[in-house]
Design an enzyme around this catalytic site. Structure first.
Site, PDB file in Angstrom:
ATOM      1  N   TRP A 182       0.874  -1.186   0.000  1.00 20.81           N
ATOM      2  CA  TRP A 182       0.000   0.000   0.000  1.00 20.81           C
ATOM      3  C   TRP A 182       0.903   1.225   0.000  1.00 20.81           C
ATOM      4  CZ3 TRP A 182      -0.373   3.998   3.714  1.00 20.81           C
ATOM      5  CH2 TRP A 182      -1.300   4.992   3.350  1.00 20.81           C
ATOM      6  N   GLU A 223      -2.972  -2.962  -2.555  1.00 24.34           N
ATOM      7  CA  GLU A 223      -4.126  -2.407  -1.825  1.00 24.34           C
ATOM      8  C   GLU A 223      -4.503  -1.026  -2.356  1.00 24.34           C
ATOM      9  OE1 GLU A 223      -3.431  -1.980   2.386  1.00 24.34           O
ATOM     10  OE2 GLU A 223      -5.456  -1.246   2.771  1.00 24.34           O
ATOM     11  N   LYS A 225      -7.121   2.482  -2.581  1.00 22.68           N
ATOM     12  CA  LYS A 225      -7.766   3.392  -1.642  1.00 22.68           C
ATOM     13  C   LYS A 225      -8.485   4.483  -2.426  1.00 22.68           C
ATOM     14  CE  LYS A 225      -6.620   5.811   2.636  1.00 22.68           C
ATOM     15  NZ  LYS A 225      -5.695   5.781   3.780  1.00 22.68           N
ATOM     16  N   ASP A 256      -9.665  -3.278   1.355  1.00 24.27           N
ATOM     17  CA  ASP A 256      -9.779  -2.730   2.719  1.00 24.27           C
ATOM     18  C   ASP A 256     -11.181  -2.138   2.850  1.00 24.27           C
ATOM     19  OD1 ASP A 256      -9.773  -0.650   4.801  1.00 24.27           O
ATOM     20  OD2 ASP A 256      -7.616  -0.995   4.936  1.00 24.27           O
ATOM     21  N   HIS A 259     -11.736   1.618   2.392  1.00 22.94           N
ATOM     22  CA  HIS A 259     -11.120   2.288   1.245  1.00 22.94           C
ATOM     23  C   HIS A 259     -12.049   2.516   0.066  1.00 22.94           C
ATOM     24  CE1 HIS A 259      -6.673   1.543   2.515  1.00 22.94           C
ATOM     25  NE2 HIS A 259      -7.415   2.044   3.467  1.00 22.94           N
ATOM     26  N   HIS A 283      -8.586  -6.440   4.281  1.00 18.63           N
ATOM     27  CA  HIS A 283      -8.268  -5.639   5.451  1.00 18.63           C
ATOM     28  C   HIS A 283      -9.605  -5.326   6.101  1.00 18.63           C
ATOM     29  CE1 HIS A 283      -3.909  -4.016   4.884  1.00 18.63           C
ATOM     30  NE2 HIS A 283      -3.971  -5.327   5.010  1.00 18.63           N
ATOM     31  N   ASP A 291     -12.480   6.708   6.464  1.00 19.36           N
ATOM     32  CA  ASP A 291     -11.582   5.567   6.710  1.00 19.36           C
ATOM     33  C   ASP A 291     -10.980   5.675   8.113  1.00 19.36           C
ATOM     34  OD1 ASP A 291      -9.943   3.363   6.247  1.00 19.36           O
ATOM     35  OD2 ASP A 291      -8.354   4.588   5.366  1.00 19.36           O
ATOM     36  N   ASP A 293     -10.910   3.508  10.638  1.00 19.74           N
ATOM     37  CA  ASP A 293     -10.284   2.322  11.220  1.00 19.74           C
ATOM     38  C   ASP A 293     -10.693   2.076  12.662  1.00 19.74           C
ATOM     39  OD1 ASP A 293      -8.643   1.200   9.041  1.00 19.74           O
ATOM     40  OD2 ASP A 293      -7.610   3.123   9.119  1.00 19.74           O
ATOM     41  N   ASP A 323      -7.314  -4.497   9.901  1.00 20.05           N
ATOM     42  CA  ASP A 323      -6.679  -3.187   9.784  1.00 20.05           C
ATOM     43  C   ASP A 323      -7.506  -2.126  10.501  1.00 20.05           C
ATOM     44  OD1 ASP A 323      -5.132  -1.053   9.148  1.00 20.05           O
ATOM     45  OD2 ASP A 323      -5.432  -1.132   6.977  1.00 20.05           O
TER      46      ASP A 323
END
Ligand code: RNT
Ligand code: ZN
Length: 415
Positions: A182, A223, A225, A256, A259, A283, A291, A293, A323
């Protein structure tokens, strides 16, 4: 809960044609790759105090952040002991364990030897990530797509070295190490040369991925995004960019959950993407409005992902990584809670009477399908989960809360 609760649950699921013991046996074989960076707020062990950069940032200052590899491994040991099953560790390159201080383009497998030893002793497979952020040469928010060849070459060298390290892990541990790329590359405001940046990223990736390695040792993932803080206008490695790249270059595609546009579901993408790529990396995360997380909950998003993996028979070619990073709560508890939620979601999916649901759908009986999905939510999944934890010798409920609190208290005075 008692054993008789499980016996009753087994009978209830049995009535629906679901074998709870088979579901538990299957669940025990699904490894989840815990992300090292939840334990220290994505800081790493290079001995420099760069912020995480690249638009990713843990928020909070809860006591107990792991300050060195020994503390991080101790925290991980505790977390794994409270998560049923045997799981992997997803390590970032910036987490090397060495008295030397190699720069990113100087790292070698020997800088990670204590990690490999620990992983082998404890039966954890290792996965790996080059670290393209939190470094002076990433300060322009450009790395592999940087217009300066010197900076690009620095990061290309980093990417190559990471694949060598990952391949050595894979060879030593007897299971392929997933090396996930990433990069934060992007622009705060509208660039005029998106095309050039994407060509540049592609060329740099090609250089990194040129050396062949045995798939039994190393699998490469990329990855994508949508955007990040500071790169709102354009992320060079967008979904379309990497989806096409993964298909053409035969890499894994990493999806992810944070993302994409907030209403876009990666659960829906799995079946579609799986027609064009052999393997996928997840992820698993919880974006709250962006995003962010957050620690994952046992919510509809996670359940939908788990169901798609089971319904689409994709577990065999999907690597489940996590993640999130939350520094406002106990960091060890954050690992334990979220990983267990991923497992609970998988268990629920494995306990669905898939044949019955499919039969309703094939008959276009969408009313019946909806009755079924909603009635099934009331089945005693909790008793089956409890049985899983008993078999795997990990605590639940109040005992779990006690364990998490006791451990947190033991690390709270870290400076
Ligand atoms: C960032 C990506 C990436 C990182 C880790 C630390 O937006 O999700 O996976 O979170 O590499
Ligand atoms: Zn990610």
């Amino acid at each position: 809960m008692t054993r008789s609760d499980y016996a009753a649950a087994r009978e209830i699921f049995g009535d629906w044609g679901v074998d709870t013991d088979a579901a538990l046996d299957r669940l025990a074989t699904i490894p989840i790759s815990l992300h090292c960076w939840q334990g220290d707020d994505v800081v790493g062990f290079e001995g420099v105090t760069a912020t995480s950069g690249g638009g990713i940032q843990a928020t909070g200052n809860f006591p107990g952040r792991a300050r060195n590899p020994d503390e991080l491994r101790a925290d991980l040991d505790f977390a794994y002991a409270n998560i049923p099953g045997t799981h992997r560790l997803n390590l970032h390159a910036s987490y090397y364990d060495s008295p030397e201080r190699p720069d990113r383009d100087e790292i070698e497998p020997r800088h990670f030897t204590p990690w490999l030893d620990w992983a082998r002793e404890n039966g954890h497979g290792l996965d790996f990530n080059p670290t393209f952020f939190a470094h002076p040469r990433a300060d322009d928010n450009l790395t592999l797509a940087h217009p300066d060849k010197g900076i690009r070459d620095f990061w290309i060298e980093h990417g190559k070295r990471c694949r060598e390290i990952a391949a050595q892990f894979g060879a030593a541990q007897g299971s392929a190490c997933i090396d996930n790329i990433w990069v934060p590359d992007g622009y705060k405001d509208h660039p005029v040369a998106r095309m050039a940046a994407r060509r540049q990223l592609e060329a740099s990736l090609d250089e990194i991925l040129a050396a062949p390695f045995a798939p039994a040792h190393l699998r490469d993932a990329v990855e994508s995004k949508l955007f990040g803080l500071g790169v709102e206008a354009c992320t060079v490695g967008s979904h379309e960019f990497y989806y096409g790249y993964a298909v053409r270059k035969n890499t894994l595609l990493c999806l992810d959950m944070g993302h994409f546009h907030p209403t876009e579901s990666i659960a829906d993408k799995l079946s579609a993407v799986s027609l064009s790529v052999d393997e996928m990396l997840l992820h698993v995360s919880r974006p709250m409005r962006w995003d962010s997380d957050h620690v994952i909950l046992l919510n509809d998003d996670i359940l939908a992902v788990a169901q798609e993996l089971v319904y689409g028979d994709l577990l065999g070619r999907t690597h489940i990584g996590l993640d999130w990073f939350d520094a406002t709560i106990s960091r060890t508890a954050a690992w334990v809670i979220g990983t267990r939620n991923m497992q609970k979601a998988l268990l629920r999916a494995l306990l669905q009477p898939i044949g019955t649901l499919r039969a309703a759908e094939e008959a276009l009986d969408f009313t019946g399908r909806l009755v079924l999905t909603e009635e099934l939510k009331d089945l005693p999944h909790g008793a089956v989960w409890e049985e899983f934890c008993t078999r795997q010798d990990v605590p639940t409920g109040k005992a779990l809360l006690r364990d998490l609190n006791t451990y947190q208290a033991s690390v709270a005075d870290r400076g």
